[in-house]
Design an enzyme around this catalytic site. Structure first.
Site, PDB file in Angstrom:
ATOM      1  NE  ARG A 103      -7.999   5.637   8.302  1.00 26.13           N
ATOM      2  CZ  ARG A 103      -8.701   4.635   8.828  1.00 26.13           C
ATOM      3  NH1 ARG A 103      -9.253   4.782  10.019  1.00 26.13           N
ATOM      4  NH2 ARG A 103      -8.849   3.484   8.183  1.00 26.13           N
ATOM      5  CB  SER A 104      -6.744   6.731   2.015  1.00 23.78           C
ATOM      6  OG  SER A 104      -7.864   5.980   2.418  1.00 23.78           O
ATOM      7  CD  GLU A 161      -2.775   7.784   2.168  1.00 24.81           C
ATOM      8  OE1 GLU A 161      -1.550   7.788   2.409  1.00 24.81           O
ATOM      9  OE2 GLU A 161      -3.613   7.279   2.941  1.00 24.81           O
ATOM     10  CD  GLU A 200       0.885   1.497   8.897  1.00 23.85           C
ATOM     11  OE1 GLU A 200       1.708   2.440   8.763  1.00 23.85           O
ATOM     12  OE2 GLU A 200      -0.325   1.636   8.698  1.00 23.85           O
ATOM     13  CG  ASP A 240       0.553   0.506   5.704  1.00 16.95           C
ATOM     14  OD1 ASP A 240       0.521  -0.693   6.069  1.00 16.95           O
ATOM     15  OD2 ASP A 240      -0.415   1.284   5.850  1.00 16.95           O
ATOM     16  CE  LYS A 245      -4.744   4.778   9.613  1.00 16.58           C
ATOM     17  NZ  LYS A 245      -5.033   3.511   8.878  1.00 16.58           N
ATOM     18  CD  GLN A 254      -2.779   1.115   2.452  1.00 15.96           C
ATOM     19  OE1 GLN A 254      -3.744   0.368   2.454  1.00 15.96           O
ATOM     20  NE2 GLN A 254      -2.486   1.876   3.487  1.00 15.96           N
TER      21      GLN A 254
END
Ligand code: PGA
Ligand code: ZN
Length: 427
Positions: free
Chosen positions: A365-366, A204, A284, A241, A336, A162
């Site tokens: 967050r995205s 992102e 991650e 991640d 988060k 990701q």
């Protein structure tokens, strides 16, 4: 004293509706915050309340706004804005569901953060300073994790992994991190262009991952760091991640791009090979959120030389962090606020991590907005890291830029530098 709570519908960086809350105090002070939205969510995180149905692809937030403007507003009016714990408990008392699905995590997080903002405004303090004094922390500018290539659920699953990110723990100031990131980001773009693989950006703001394998993304990232005039693993390191829950279940990992499936042991070996071959200092969700055994084994093998962050695995839950500390799974947690659903629960998680000597990475967050709460939270709590996505698009840049403004107030020396990664192999 809280005089008014008002929720309204606004829109996030993906064009989806989301919840904004204004808290008005009797003193006239106002606090405002907006709920972000994830795309690769953990199954145990707070659930956003969405309207369903055809309109707005089911993502409408009218029901969440009813929560804010109805029961939440009624419960909070008259409360002392300085007592964040009492406010958050009052919100929780309205929702008996385990994942806040009856009020909606989007309703609770926007309200809880807006209350924190209102308390800061009432005290006449910038939010980071209010957080530091309320929670008795030494503020410092966080060490950023910045995405260069997006992937996974943020890029139509063009690659499985990701986030391909850099960190600049060798920088002397937050400002210097931004400078180095600019060089690496555009060097990566130049390489993609030369190869005829420049195809815009992912959710992102990282470059769209036109790669034939997941490892090609890593190789390209190393080249970009070199092209930027840096020695990989020196001032600049790589952070990944994996977001393995997105393609792994029951200890089986399906790499769609490479058309192969790995079992738990093979997955750990593949990632271990990457840790040997590339200057990766942080990773991650290397295994799925359901793969406790894999996470323990990964931590046993690599926990002494790399930061291992639980995101989907720990969902900003202090109890899960304490359990993971006990069983030696992970050595850091992603924080988060909307995974937990309230400020107090997020700070409990941050503290649980710190108490165990773990790293704590406050994260966006995205799906994001112009809200800059997390820049202040990570600075105010101090000694941490900050993950907000890439180095383009204003919903990302607004967070980095806010840190630069805070740097002007706090002083460039208040940058965490290599800590808390300083104990890793490259440190
Ligand atoms: P999300 O992803 O915001 O789409 O859930 C961010 C992350 O996995 O860190
Ligand atoms: Zn993640």
């Amino acid at each position: 004293i809280i005089a008014g709570v008002k929720g309204r519908r606004v829109w996030d960086s993906r064009g989806n509706p989301t919840v904004e809350v204004d808290i008005t105090l009797e003193s006239g002070a106002v606090g405002r915050a907006i709920a972000p939205a994830g795309a690769s969510r953990g199954t145990r995180e707070a659930i956003d309340l969405r309207d369903g149905g055809k309109a707005l692809r089911g993502k409408g937030v009218e029901k969440a706004l009813v929560s804010v403007n109805g029961p939440i507003a009624a419960a909070l009016k008259g409360m002392d804005v300085r007592d964040q714990v009492a406010v958050d408990q009052a919100i929780l008392a309205l929702d008996a569901s385990p994942l806040k699905e009856s009020l909606g995590g989007n309703a609770t997080v926007a309200t809880s953060l807006a209350v924190l903002h209102a308390a800061a405004a009432d005290a006449g303090l910038p939010l980071w300073k209010h957080v530091a004094s309320t929670y008795d922390c030494t503020p410092s500018l966080p060490l950023p994790e910045i995405q260069i290539f997006g992937g996974g659920a943020h890029a139509g699953r063009r690659v499985d992994i990701q986030d391909f990110m850099i960190m600049v723990p060798g920088a002397r100031s937050f400002d210097e991190v931004m400078e180095v990131t600019n060089e690496v980001y555009f060097a990566a773009g130049d390489i993609m262009e030369q190869r005829g693989k420049l195809a815009g950006v992912a959710d992102e703001g990282g470059w769209w991952p036109m790669f034939d394998s997941n490892e090609e993304a890593l190789e390209t990232l190393v080249k970009a760091i070199e092209l930027a005039g840096e020695k990989p693993g020196d001032r600049v390191i790589i952070s990944l991640d994996i977001a393995a829950s997105e393609f792994g279940k029951d200890g089986r990992y399906r790499l769609a791009l490479e058309d192969r499936e790995l079992d738990q042991g093979e997955m750990i070996d593949m990632l271990g090979g990457w840790l040997d071959a590339y200057p990766i200092a942080s990773i991650e969700d290397p295994l799925g959120e359901d793969d406790v055994e894999g996470m323990r084994e990964f931590t046993r093998r690599f926990g002494d030389r790399v930061q291992i962050i639980g995101d989907d695995y720990l969902v900003t839950n202090a109890k899960l962090v304490e359990e993971a500390v006990g069983e030696n799974a992970c050595n850091a947690v992603l924080v988060k606020v909307n995974q937990a659903g309230t400020v107090s629960e997020s700070i409990d998680t941050f503290r649980a991590a710190r108490k165990a000597g773990w790293g704590a990475i406050v994260s966006a967050r995205s799906g994001e907005t112009e809200d800059v709460s997390i820049s202040h939270l990570s600075t105010g709590l101090g000694g941490g890291q900050l993950k907000v996505g890439s180095f383009t698009r204003s919903e990302r840049m607004v967070k980095w830029n806010e840190c630069l403004r805070i740097q002007d107030e706090l002083g460039a020396d208040a940058f965490v530098r290599g800590a808390p990664l300083a104990d890793t192999w490259w440190g």
